[in-house]
Design a protein around this motif. Structure first.
Motif, PDB file in Angstrom:
ATOM      1  N   VAL A  93       0.840  -1.200   0.000  1.00  0.00           N
ATOM      2  CA  VAL A  93       0.000   0.000   0.000  1.00  0.00           C
ATOM      3  C   VAL A  93       0.873   1.249   0.000  1.00  0.00           C
ATOM      4  CG1 VAL A  93      -1.801   1.263   1.230  1.00  0.00           C
ATOM      5  CG2 VAL A  93      -1.855  -1.226   1.179  1.00  0.00           C
ATOM      6  N   ALA A  94       1.951   1.219   0.783  1.00  0.00           N
ATOM      7  CA  ALA A  94       2.851   2.387   0.824  1.00  0.00           C
ATOM      8  C   ALA A  94       3.481   2.636  -0.543  1.00  0.00           C
ATOM      9  CB  ALA A  94       3.931   2.178   1.887  1.00  0.00           C
ATOM     10  N   LEU A  95       3.853   1.554  -1.244  1.00  0.00           N
ATOM     11  CA  LEU A  95       4.439   1.725  -2.580  1.00  0.00           C
ATOM     12  C   LEU A  95       3.444   2.358  -3.534  1.00  0.00           C
ATOM     13  CD1 LEU A  95       6.459  -1.595  -2.932  1.00  0.00           C
ATOM     14  CD2 LEU A  95       7.392   0.731  -2.944  1.00  0.00           C
ATOM     15  N   VAL A  96       2.171   1.951  -3.419  1.00  0.00           N
ATOM     16  CA  VAL A  96       1.135   2.538  -4.282  1.00  0.00           C
ATOM     17  C   VAL A  96       0.970   4.022  -3.972  1.00  0.00           C
ATOM     18  CG1 VAL A  96      -1.337   2.566  -4.742  1.00  0.00           C
ATOM     19  CG2 VAL A  96      -0.107   0.390  -4.683  1.00  0.00           C
ATOM     20  N   LEU A  97       0.876   4.341  -2.665  1.00  0.00           N
ATOM     21  CA  LEU A  97       0.622   5.734  -2.282  1.00  0.00           C
ATOM     22  C   LEU A  97       1.832   6.624  -2.540  1.00  0.00           C
ATOM     23  CD1 LEU A  97      -1.383   5.292   1.024  1.00  0.00           C
ATOM     24  CD2 LEU A  97      -2.254   5.878  -1.227  1.00  0.00           C
ATOM     25  N   ASN A  98       3.013   6.018  -2.622  1.00  0.00           N
ATOM     26  CA  ASN A  98       4.227   6.789  -2.857  1.00  0.00           C
ATOM     27  C   ASN A  98       4.319   7.321  -4.282  1.00  0.00           C
ATOM     28  OD1 ASN A  98       6.642   7.888  -1.890  1.00  0.00           O
ATOM     29  ND2 ASN A  98       7.829   6.224  -2.842  1.00  0.00           N
ATOM     30  N   ARG A  99       3.371   6.919  -5.135  1.00  0.00           N
ATOM     31  CA  ARG A  99       3.420   7.393  -6.517  1.00  0.00           C
ATOM     32  C   ARG A  99       2.874   8.801  -6.667  1.00  0.00           C
ATOM     33  NH1 ARG A  99       3.754   2.973 -10.488  1.00  0.00           N
ATOM     34  NH2 ARG A  99       3.034   4.569 -11.928  1.00  0.00           N
ATOM     35  N   LYS A 100       2.660   9.489  -5.538  1.00  0.00           N
ATOM     36  CA  LYS A 100       2.164  10.873  -5.559  1.00  0.00           C
ATOM     37  C   LYS A 100       0.887  11.004  -6.380  1.00  0.00           C
ATOM     38  CE  LYS A 100       6.345  12.816  -4.074  1.00  0.00           C
ATOM     39  NZ  LYS A 100       6.745  11.507  -3.583  1.00  0.00           N
ATOM     40  N   LEU A 101      -0.094  10.189  -6.010  1.00  0.00           N
ATOM     41  CA  LEU A 101      -1.381  10.276  -6.687  1.00  0.00           C
ATOM     42  C   LEU A 101      -2.073  11.567  -6.275  1.00  0.00           C
ATOM     43  CD1 LEU A 101      -2.402   6.602  -5.996  1.00  0.00           C
ATOM     44  CD2 LEU A 101      -1.343   7.541  -8.049  1.00  0.00           C
ATOM     45  N   ARG A 102      -3.004  12.014  -7.129  1.00  0.00           N
ATOM     46  CA  ARG A 102      -3.633  13.295  -6.858  1.00  0.00           C
ATOM     47  C   ARG A 102      -4.402  13.267  -5.539  1.00  0.00           C
ATOM     48  NH1 ARG A 102      -7.500  15.700 -11.323  1.00  0.00           N
ATOM     49  NH2 ARG A 102      -5.545  15.859 -12.453  1.00  0.00           N
ATOM     50  N   TRP A 103      -5.034  12.106  -5.226  1.00  0.00           N
ATOM     51  CA  TRP A 103      -5.857  12.039  -4.019  1.00  0.00           C
ATOM     52  C   TRP A 103      -5.169  11.290  -2.891  1.00  0.00           C
ATOM     53  CZ3 TRP A 103      -8.579  10.522  -8.684  1.00  0.00           C
ATOM     54  CH2 TRP A 103      -9.288  11.590  -9.254  1.00  0.00           C
ATOM     55  N   SER A 104      -3.824  11.273  -2.898  1.00  0.00           N
ATOM     56  CA  SER A 104      -3.095  10.537  -1.859  1.00  0.00           C
ATOM     57  C   SER A 104      -3.533  10.927  -0.440  1.00  0.00           C
ATOM     58  CB  SER A 104      -1.594  10.779  -1.990  1.00  0.00           C
ATOM     59  OG  SER A 104      -1.047   9.827  -2.858  1.00  0.00           O
ATOM     60  N   GLY A 105      -3.726  12.240  -0.233  1.00  0.00           N
ATOM     61  CA  GLY A 105      -4.137  12.704   1.095  1.00  0.00           C
ATOM     62  C   GLY A 105      -5.456  12.096   1.514  1.00  0.00           C
ATOM     63  N   LEU A 106      -6.397  12.043   0.581  1.00  0.00           N
ATOM     64  CA  LEU A 106      -7.711  11.460   0.861  1.00  0.00           C
ATOM     65  C   LEU A 106      -7.576   9.962   1.138  1.00  0.00           C
ATOM     66  CD1 LEU A 106     -10.816  11.738   0.949  1.00  0.00           C
ATOM     67  CD2 LEU A 106     -10.816  11.199  -1.481  1.00  0.00           C
ATOM     68  N   TYR A 107      -6.794   9.298   0.295  1.00  0.00           N
ATOM     69  CA  TYR A 107      -6.623   7.853   0.479  1.00  0.00           C
ATOM     70  C   TYR A 107      -6.070   7.540   1.859  1.00  0.00           C
ATOM     71  CZ  TYR A 107      -7.070   7.384  -4.630  1.00  0.00           C
ATOM     72  OH  TYR A 107      -7.516   7.421  -5.920  1.00  0.00           O
ATOM     73  N   ILE A 108      -4.995   8.233   2.234  1.00  0.00           N
ATOM     74  CA  ILE A 108      -4.344   7.891   3.503  1.00  0.00           C
ATOM     75  C   ILE A 108      -5.272   8.205   4.672  1.00  0.00           C
ATOM     76  CG2 ILE A 108      -3.030  10.053   3.782  1.00  0.00           C
ATOM     77  CD1 ILE A 108      -1.397   6.784   4.527  1.00  0.00           C
ATOM     78  N   THR A 109      -6.075   9.263   4.551  1.00  0.00           N
ATOM     79  CA  THR A 109      -7.039   9.572   5.616  1.00  0.00           C
ATOM     80  C   THR A 109      -8.054   8.444   5.766  1.00  0.00           C
ATOM     81  OG1 THR A 109      -6.786  11.920   5.153  1.00  0.00           O
ATOM     82  CG2 THR A 109      -8.702  11.270   6.428  1.00  0.00           C
ATOM     83  N   LEU A 186      -2.713  -2.252   9.739  1.00  0.00           N
ATOM     84  CA  LEU A 186      -2.253  -1.837   8.409  1.00  0.00           C
ATOM     85  C   LEU A 186      -2.027  -0.327   8.284  1.00  0.00           C
ATOM     86  CD1 LEU A 186      -1.647  -2.868   5.471  1.00  0.00           C
ATOM     87  CD2 LEU A 186      -3.970  -2.150   4.932  1.00  0.00           C
ATOM     88  N   PRO A 187      -2.956   0.516   8.763  1.00  0.00           N
ATOM     89  CA  PRO A 187      -2.772   1.960   8.575  1.00  0.00           C
ATOM     90  C   PRO A 187      -1.459   2.480   9.127  1.00  0.00           C
ATOM     91  CG  PRO A 187      -4.948   1.488   9.454  1.00  0.00           C
ATOM     92  CD  PRO A 187      -4.220   0.193   9.427  1.00  0.00           C
ATOM     93  N   PHE A 188      -1.163   2.106  10.368  1.00  0.00           N
ATOM     94  CA  PHE A 188       0.040   2.617  11.005  1.00  0.00           C
ATOM     95  C   PHE A 188       1.294   2.154  10.260  1.00  0.00           C
ATOM     96  CE2 PHE A 188       3.034   2.575  14.756  1.00  0.00           C
ATOM     97  CZ  PHE A 188       3.154   3.942  14.791  1.00  0.00           C
ATOM     98  N   THR A 189       1.299   0.858   9.904  1.00  0.00           N
ATOM     99  CA  THR A 189       2.430   0.310   9.157  1.00  0.00           C
ATOM    100  C   THR A 189       2.604   1.040   7.836  1.00  0.00           C
ATOM    101  OG1 THR A 189       1.792  -1.787  10.141  1.00  0.00           O
ATOM    102  CG2 THR A 189       3.410  -1.878   8.385  1.00  0.00           C
ATOM    103  N   THR A 190       1.496   1.252   7.135  1.00  0.00           N
ATOM    104  CA  THR A 190       1.548   1.960   5.860  1.00  0.00           C
ATOM    105  C   THR A 190       2.136   3.352   6.036  1.00  0.00           C
ATOM    106  OG1 THR A 190      -0.397   0.762   5.120  1.00  0.00           O
ATOM    107  CG2 THR A 190       0.160   2.767   3.915  1.00  0.00           C
ATOM    108  N   LEU A 191       1.683   4.043   7.074  1.00  0.00           N
ATOM    109  CA  LEU A 191       2.139   5.420   7.287  1.00  0.00           C
ATOM    110  C   LEU A 191       3.646   5.470   7.534  1.00  0.00           C
ATOM    111  CD1 LEU A 191       0.959   8.346   7.622  1.00  0.00           C
ATOM    112  CD2 LEU A 191       1.239   7.964  10.055  1.00  0.00           C
TER     113      LEU A 191
END
Lengths: 310, 328
Positions: A93-109, A186-191
């Motif tokens: 999940v972290a690798l996916v979110l690391n791609r600087k997607l436009r809605w990364s902030g929303l996803y991680i929230t 998962l959330p904490f690990t991802t962060l």
């Protein structure tokens, strides 16, 4: 590191200690003194009206009980499943979110919401899912391929064990506990892993790419070594949390079916507060504490950045 | 940024993960608004919106607040402000307890962690490194292994204070109700103190890392202008360290709100008046006859405040946690 400031006067000299005092007093009374007291308790027979010293007999009784060995195996199965599942899923999940997607902030929230829920509540959420009949996942668990033969997931007994006296393979409920615990962690690990990925310098990955490295080489030879310290610290954190978390067992399985999901922390509860045998529970506490301490020391050694900070 | 093929795939993957993480919470909320007939419907229904001919028809949705009614159990009572009083223990006892435990612990932890973090960031004295490593190591020690001793401490405190209460009762200084409530407050305060000691070490580290980021020159300028150490701390440093203090407050808030085992074992199992909301929800399932929509409603009521706090303050959470874990 900041400079030392020397000031004259009695008040100026004791000022830092005055500020430090409340924190140290609380930590002493809630963490250090109880630790020592637990050790004292572990050497005493508390079953009579007046406790008496019995040396290390409580440890003997704990180590030689069948339920202890069973709980150790349950704990190991749980930890291996929970830590590896959480780490692998968290890294993906972290690798996916690391791609600087436009809605990364929303996803991680959104992804982070399970982290703020209580273990007990998470246990209930997944228990409601597994309920035979009304649970949303119950038609899935009834599929013949899962081999539950129509038994409800949380009640199905474990398959016959491969080795005598060792509860392996675990009961189906254990897989479910592992999954629910990983869902919450998962959330904490991802962060943490995302933050580590973001510290990997762009120049390094760019130049490796120009040199012709493919995605797999880039990941295994550049990214993975750079985030390895964080990965290891996360691994130790997850192991510590997994070993000591007990709320989810309370609400999801209650240690059942039978004692199939009874991990060490739950055993501590049932000896101490179920059977009210404080001496023996204290011995088990000391054992768990020793394992925790070993993990903490290992984690401190590995995380060199922390050591540098001090 | 253009939507390349790789990014499209990444977005889809991220949406799938969000779905997996959010859906269980969402479906629990839906469950809490169902009626019994739809809860026990087979095969299970996600939305109670089926008709005899269709699986899903928005106009046929049957949502009820029965689960919440059973948790809140409002009773008509003309003496109260709105003409109703709340009989549900989760609302009238357990949630207020949780709010007390949470707010008081978070305030005390933040205050003490602020003071200690400042000293660790700014002063040097013999034994400092040892104390700091000790505190860092303690952050990994769970409440669990100390529970027996803490339980014993609370029992000892009750024994110690018992003669005072008995004397007050014998001499009619206070009424019996007052004495019961005094005994309960004693236990509540002891539990808060246990929480403070437990959550402090982590906060000390969080706050220290925020203090470390404040340049020393600001303080020195204050000293040159004739400020005392006390004035420098309260007027120069504290406002700048506010984000760290807020982070400490919020992380402790979430931790205490969700704490179960100490509340349950140390005070809650013997005295229902001291239970927090999580123990209250666990208590609901003591008898296996609990209806699922009622359990779901209780879960929603207990998790809602903390989820809202998180959503409004998420940036502070993320900063504090990555600060503490990756850099620290």
């Amino acid at each position: 590191m900041h400079a030392i400031r020397r000031q004259s006067g009695f008040f100026a000299r004791i000022f830092p200690f005055l500020l430090l005092a409340p924190a140290l007093i609380f930590i002493f009374f809630v963490q250090l003194y109880p630790g020592l007291y637990t050790f004292y308790l572990s050497t005493r027979d508390t079953e009579g009206a007046v406790s008496k010293y019995i040396g290390f007999k409580n440890y003997d009784l704990v180590f030689n009980s069948a339920i202890f060995k069973e709980s150790v195996v349950h704990t190991l199965i749980f930890l291996v499943g929970y830590v590896s599942l959480t780490l692998i899923a968290g890294l993906l999940v972290a690798l996916v979110l690391n791609r600087k997607l436009r809605w990364s902030g929303l996803y991680i929230t959104l992804i982070f919401i399970p982290w703020v829920l209580s273990d007990v509540i998470v246990g209930y959420i997944w228990k409601l899912y597994a309920d035979p009949g009304s649970g949303l996942l119950s038609p899935f668990f009834a599929l013949p391929i899962l081999g539950l033969n129509g038994d409800p997931l949380l009640i199905a007994s474990p398959p016959e064990s491969y080795f005598e006296g060792i509860p392996f393979p675990p009961a189906p409920a254990m897989y479910y506990v592992i999954f629910a615990a990983a869902w919450k962690a998962l959330p904490f690990t991802t962060l943490l892993l995302l933050a580590a990925l973001q510290t990997v310098p762009k120049e390094v990955t760019e130049s490796a790419r120009i040199d012709g490295a493919n995605h797999r080489q880039l990941f295994f030879n550049i990214t993975l070594p750079l985030i390895l310290p964080t990965l290891l610290v996360t691994l130790f954190n997850l192991t510590l949390g997994g070993m000591n978390g007990v709320g989810m067992i309370f609400s999801l399985t209650g240690g059942g079916p039978g004692s199939a999901t009874e991990v060490l922390s739950y055993l501590l509860y049932s000896i101490g507060f179920g059977q009210l045998n404080f001496g023996r529970a204290a011995a088990l506490s000391v054992v768990i504490f020793a394992v925790n301490l070993t993990l903490i020391i290992l984690s401190l050694r590995i995380s060199r950045s922390r050591a540098e900070l001090i | 940024m253009t939507l390349s093929k790789g990014n499209l795939f990444a977005n889809l993957a991220a949406i799938l993960v969000c779905f997996i993480m959010i859906f269980p919470v969402f479906s629990t909320i839906v469950l809490s608004f169902k009626q019994q007939a739809d809860v026990s419907h087979e095969p299970p229904l996600l939305f109670p919106c089926n008709t005899e001919t269709e699986d899903f028809n928005l106009t046929a949705c049957r949502f009820f607040v029965e689960g919440y009614e059973r948790i809140i159990s409002p009773k008509e009572d003309p003496d109260t402000l709105f003409g109703y009083k709340i009989d549900g223990r989760i609302i009238n006892t357990y949630l207020p307890n949780t709010v007390f435990y949470t707010i008081s612990t978070a305030l005390l932890v933040t205050m003490f962690a602020g003071l200690a973090g400042y000293v660790f960031s700014r002063y040097d004295f013999p034994g400092k490194h040892l104390i700091m490593i000790g505190i860092l190591a303690i952050t990994g020690i769970p409440l669990l292994t100390n529970l027996l001793a803490l339980f014993q401490l609370v029992v000892d405190a009750r024994k110690f204070s018992a003669p005072f209460y008995e004397a007050w009762q014998a001499s009619d200084t206070f009424s019996e109700d007052t004495i019961t409530s005094m005994r309960n407050w004693q236990d509540r305060i002891l539990l808060v103190m246990i929480y403070v000691g437990f959550f402090l070490p982590f906060s000390v580290w969080i706050v220290k890392s925020f203090f470390d980021a404040i340049p020393l020159e600001l303080e020195e300028a204050a000293y040159i202008d004739g400020a005392s150490p006390y004035q420098a701390l309260t007027q120069i440093i504290t406002p700048l360290a506010m984000p760290g203090l807020v982070a400490s407050f919020l992380l402790t808030f979430v931790g205490v709100w969700n704490e179960f085992i100490a509340n349950y074992l140390i005070v809650g199992s013997s005295k229902p008046a001291l239970r927090g909301a999580i123990v209250g929800v666990y208590d609901l399932t003591g008898n296996n006859l609990i209806n699922y929509q009622v359990l779901a409603a209780a879960c929603v009521l207990v998790m809602l405040p903390v989820v809202l706090v998180f959503l409004f303050t998420r940036r502070t959470f993320f900063n504090a946690m990555t600060e503490g874990a990756v850099k620290g």
